[in-house]
Design a protein around this motif. Structure first.
Motif: not given
Length: 227
Positions: A207-219
């Motif tokens: 799925r595609f999930y929205s979150d705060s742009c300041s959250s830390l994820y891989e890219w």
């Protein structure tokens, strides 16, 4: 006496005075009955040995031919056996395989698929903006998804971990927007989660999930493969 030729028999010690296979008192050689069959068997065995040597030589030559790489005009690439065909990929749980130099090639540690190169950051997490900067430093941009086949490929590679992509809400009141301002297809990319300012989108295996742009994820970075 002049003109006369003298003949003498030369006898060596231990030598028999009779020819082989000639018994005493016989004028014609009388060989044992097993002599001729033994010669026939010996001849057959020698023939079989010769054929075996020839067969082994041919087999060894063919094996060596298989080990010699053949010349090809096609670019070198590492391919997977998945349904994605011509992709330079590896399972989502493993590090990406390197794409080798050649026409339509990608940088080392990038994945090649359908004429594009994809970089998946592994074991490194950043905010959406920092992820975007990293892609720019790699002469690329955050992932833009434009078709179903590419979407399936990304889900497969992302695995269970979320990865930032190039989809965000640039200003209050705006809808989801790709970084290159290309049209957003909600049927193709259905985003779950909240929708508002400072919201960015990450993708995993399903799925595609929205979150705060300041959250830390891989890219995931993307760019065209070199022609």
């Amino acid at each position: 006496m002049a003109g006369e030729v003298l003949y003498a028999d030369l006898k060596l010690p231990g030598a028999s005075s009779q020819p082989p296979c000639l018994a005493s008192g016989q004028t014609q050689p009388q060989c044992p009955q097993w002599h001729r069959p033994a010669l026939r068997v010996s001849g057959v065995l020698n023939l079989l040995l010769l054929l075996a040597v020839i067969a082994l030589s041919v087999f060894g030559f063919l094996c060596n031919q298989e080990k010699v790489p053949t010349k090809s005009n096609k670019p070198l690439e590492t391919t997977s056996s998945t349904k994605y065909g011509n992709s330079c990929t590896s399972p989502a749980t493993a590090a990406p395989c390197p794409c080798l130099p050649g026409n339509g090639s990608c940088p080392m540690n990038w994945l090649r698929h359908k004429g594009k190169c994809y970089y998946f950051s592994r074991d490194t997490e950043r905010s959406w903006s920092r992820s975007r900067e990293d892609c720019a430093e790699r002469d690329s941009q955050l992932l833009l998804i434009q078709e179903q086949e590419e979407k399936d490929f990304i889900h497969h590679q992302a695995g269970a971990r979320y990865h930032w992509i190039g989809l965000h809400i640039p200003a209050p009141g705006r809808n989801w927007t790709w970084l290159d301002d290309s049209p957003f297809n909600q049927t193709l990319v259905s985003v779950s989660g909240s929708m508002g300012q400072d919201q960015c989108v990450a993708v995993d295996k399903s799925r595609f999930y929205s979150d705060s742009c300041s959250s830390l994820y891989e890219w995931i970075c993307q760019k065209e493969a070199k022609k």
